[in-house]
Design a protein around this motif. Structure first.
Motif, short mmCIF file in Angstrom:
data_model
loop_
_atom_site.label_atom_id
_atom_site.label_comp_id
_atom_site.label_asym_id
_atom_site.label_seq_id
_atom_site.Cartn_x
_atom_site.Cartn_y
_atom_site.Cartn_z
N PHE A 90 5.21 -53.01 23.74
CA PHE A 90 4.13 -52.57 24.62
C PHE A 90 2.83 -53.28 24.31
CE2 PHE A 90 0.44 -49.94 25.47
CZ PHE A 90 0.62 -49.59 26.79
N GLN A 91 2.18 -53.76 25.35
CA GLN A 91 0.87 -54.38 25.22
C GLN A 91 -0.07 -53.77 26.25
OE1 GLN A 91 1.14 -58.73 25.34
NE2 GLN A 91 3.23 -58.58 24.60
N PRO A 92 -1.27 -53.33 25.85
CA PRO A 92 -2.21 -52.77 26.82
C PRO A 92 -2.72 -53.82 27.80
CG PRO A 92 -3.23 -52.95 24.66
CD PRO A 92 -1.78 -53.25 24.47
N THR A 93 -2.77 -55.06 27.35
CA THR A 93 -3.13 -56.17 28.23
C THR A 93 -2.40 -57.41 27.73
OG1 THR A 93 -4.97 -57.33 29.31
CG2 THR A 93 -5.18 -56.90 26.93
N VAL A 94 -2.56 -58.53 28.41
CA VAL A 94 -1.82 -59.72 28.03
C VAL A 94 -2.25 -60.19 26.65
CG1 VAL A 94 -3.49 -61.26 29.15
CG2 VAL A 94 -1.14 -62.04 28.76
N SER A 95 -1.29 -60.56 25.83
CA SER A 95 -1.60 -61.04 24.49
C SER A 95 -1.78 -62.55 24.51
CB SER A 95 -0.48 -60.67 23.52
OG SER A 95 0.71 -61.35 23.85
#
Length: 608
Positions: free
Chosen positions: A251-256
């Protein structure tokens, strides 16, 4: 496989009888609201002295609560105990018990028979001074589409991180004295607040998509998250259509790895030599922070942004999918008896929607990449949907052949925790460094998860593998591949795993059909010293791919001495090359798409 903040984790003897150990492993303790732990109940007066009594601050959480109540004892005051329960020798102590119907006015009791980690039993905890904290991981009641009623922790936007989940209740850490016969008294007086969603930019868009397939399975609305990075010139070239690069992982809250702003000038310059030695995987916490890894990450992210917006970079759509669920921070992107049809939801619902909204080209111009969990997902999606993807770039994938389920052969071995001979038994390792030093055993990493959550509800690595691969058990929760207390493997569950999710076995069984569709599409990279022994399964799959007929034309590469999660870069240490995934693999994908495009396909409109 593993994820931040404790990317993905020795065993001490204890004179516990089998019955006591099994009772502890079933959850232990007296559930609040079930009678034994409630004030004024008939049995309370006769109950033995509790080890700990936990209450709720009035008004903090009205109503009745279900969940996993965790109690932490720590000798380290540098951070909260809830953030110190990890695999390896640096961990602090935890005990857990299930609670149901807990409300204000009742005290949840830790009776002393609850299973613990790393010490198994309360009786082993030395008298002394500790920092003490409690946390309730709150569960919800799910009435599933098939009628099952389950108590599970819903994801609340944090990616199934129990330490940070909004709505969870916890106590402020306090110094306390542990003495026999003197129960600890703890009050949950804090509540974790909601998470602020990230903002969109010109390039990065955060979308939510309701899946009808998943909503029917779970008996409630279920959304998939999509983080879309648009190519440079998207608005200026309305006639262009684009390939789709799908980045799988936790899971990523936004693009890494994509940073539009330059690095923060206040950050000190990094010590790259120290990072390569002391922070080899980028996940070593304080060792990384001490030597400037934040600056390295920001520099790499901004360098990728400059390439993305500069000349001669492939113009593609970059998609990161959010599919956290009640068992883990993502679904493994396949259909599952316990998690639901995430494979179909992603491949047949979400991706066509994204391509329609942002002018995608379709299956011939789609590819998947990722590492660890994302590496398994990339390869699995390519195998399960061979006509709908054109390329899988799988780095350090989670076990892709269950004859090497890390260090266990689930078909031939009888016990996951020990290799037994006529005179001795040896504990199986769960984690190592590149020199072969064992950091944790399989038994301990599984016991940590059992303390954090019964019935597969820990949110941990071994529990999610069971949730994805296993059939539904008699109690409605995932069937155990092995007994968490003893390590005894269940051959019936293993047979189910082989039939449905053993990627190596699926390739061997179905190569006559799959081979022509997968030719040239499989790319595997892994370090020869992967911390979680993930290279073992890659060896087995490589053996088949090398001799497969029709030819596989697969690419398999190994990093000497490299740990988790090596990705094919022989020039840079892993701590730095893990930050260049996007720019390296997107170029490889674009070359492959152009080379394999069907007659008449659009290979030019996105080349500007």
């Amino acid at each position: 496989m593993h994820r931040p903040p404790a990317p993905r984790r020795l065993c001490r003897p204890l004179a516990l009888g089998a019955a006591a150990l099994l009772a502890a492993c079933s959850g232990g303790g007296t559930p609040a609201g079930s009678g034994g732990g409630a004030p004024g109940s008939g049995s309370a007066a006769a109950a033995p002295a509790a080890r700990a009594l936990v209450s709720l601050k009035p008004g903090l959480a009205p109503g009745k609560l279900d969940g996993r109540l965790l109690l932490f004892l720590s000798k380290d005051s540098s951070k909260e105990p809830r953030f110190q329960i990890v695999d390896g020798v640096s961990t602090q102590q935890a005990f857990g018990t299930d609670v149901e119907g807990w409300a204000e006015g009742a005290e949840a009791r830790f009776e002393g028979n609850e299973l613990g980690y790393p010490l198994r039993a309360w009786a082993e905890v030395p008298a002394g001074d500790y920092w003490v904290q409690a946390l309730l991981h709150v569960y919800d009641t799910f009435t599933m589409g098939d009628g099952r009623v389950l108590k599970l922790p819903p994801d609340r936007g944090e990616g199934q991180q129990w330490q940070l989940a909004p709505g969870n209740l916890y106590s402020a850490p306090k110094p306390m004295r542990v003495e026999p016969g003197q129960p600890l008294r703890v009050t949950l007086d804090q509540k974790i607040g909601p998470i602020k969603p990230p903002a969109d930019s010109k390039y990065v868009k955060h979308l939510r998509y309701k899946s009808e397939l998943l909503s029917r399975f779970w008996g409630r609305p279920v959304e998939l998250g999509a983080i879309v990075v648009l190519p440079e010139g998207f608005d200026a070239h309305p006639e262009a259509r684009y390939p789709l690069a799908i980045y799988h992982g936790h899971f990523q809250p936004t693009v890494s790895g994509f940073r539009e702003a330059p690095p923060d000038p206040a950050l000190p310059p990094p010590d790259r030599a120290a990072l390569a030695k002391l922070c080899p995987n980028g996940h070593e916490g304080e060792a990384c922070d001490k030597h400037g890894y934040e600056r390295v990450q920001q520099e790499a992210g901004h360098a990728f942004f400059r390439e993305w917006t500069g000349p001669n970079f492939p113009r593609v759509i970059l998609l990161t999918i959010q599919h956290a669920n009640p068992f883990y921070d993502d679904s493994y992107a396949v259909n599952s008896a316990n998690l639901g049809p995430y494979g179909d939801a992603i491949t047949n619902e979400l991706i066509p929607y994204i391509e329609k909204e942002f002018r995608g080209l379709g299956p011939w111009a789609r590819a998947l990449y990722g590492g660890s969990t994302g590496g398994w997902e990339a390869l699995a999606a390519q195998i399960f949907y061979p006509d709908l993807y054109n390329g899988a770039y799988a780095n350090c994938p989670d076990p892709i052949d269950f004859r090497a389920y890390t260090v266990v052969n689930i078909y031939d071995d009888k016990n996951a925790y020990y290799k037994e001979g006529p005179w001795r038994k040896d504990a199986r390792p769960g984690e190592r460094d590149y020199l072969g030093h064992v950091r944790a055993t399989l038994e301990d990493v599984n016991r940590r998860e059992l303390v954090l959550g019964t019935k597969g509800r820990s949110g941990g690595q071994w529990d999610i593998w069971e949730a994805v691969y296993s059939p539904v058990g008699p109690d409605g929760y995932p069937a155990r591949i092995w007994d968490k207390a003893t390590g005894a493997i269940d051959p019936k569950v293993a047979a189910h795993w082989r039939e449905h999710y053993d990627l190596g076995d699926i390739l061997r069984r179905n190569w006559a059909t799959l081979g022509p569709k997968l030719r040239g599409k499989i790319h595997l990279n892994v370090g020869l010293s992967d911390n979680f022994f993930l290279n073992n399964a890659v060896y087995l799959v490589e053996d088949f791919l090398r001799s497969a007929s029709p030819p596989a034309d697969a690419a398999v590469d190994y990093g000497p001495r490299d740990e988790h999660c090596w990705s094919g870069d022989h020039q840079e240490p892993n701590v730095f090359s893990r930050l260049t995934y996007h720019r390296r693999f997107l170029r490889q994908m674009a070359e492959h798409w152009t080379k394999t495009a069907p007659p008449g396909a659009d290979t030019k409109s996105w080349r500007y």
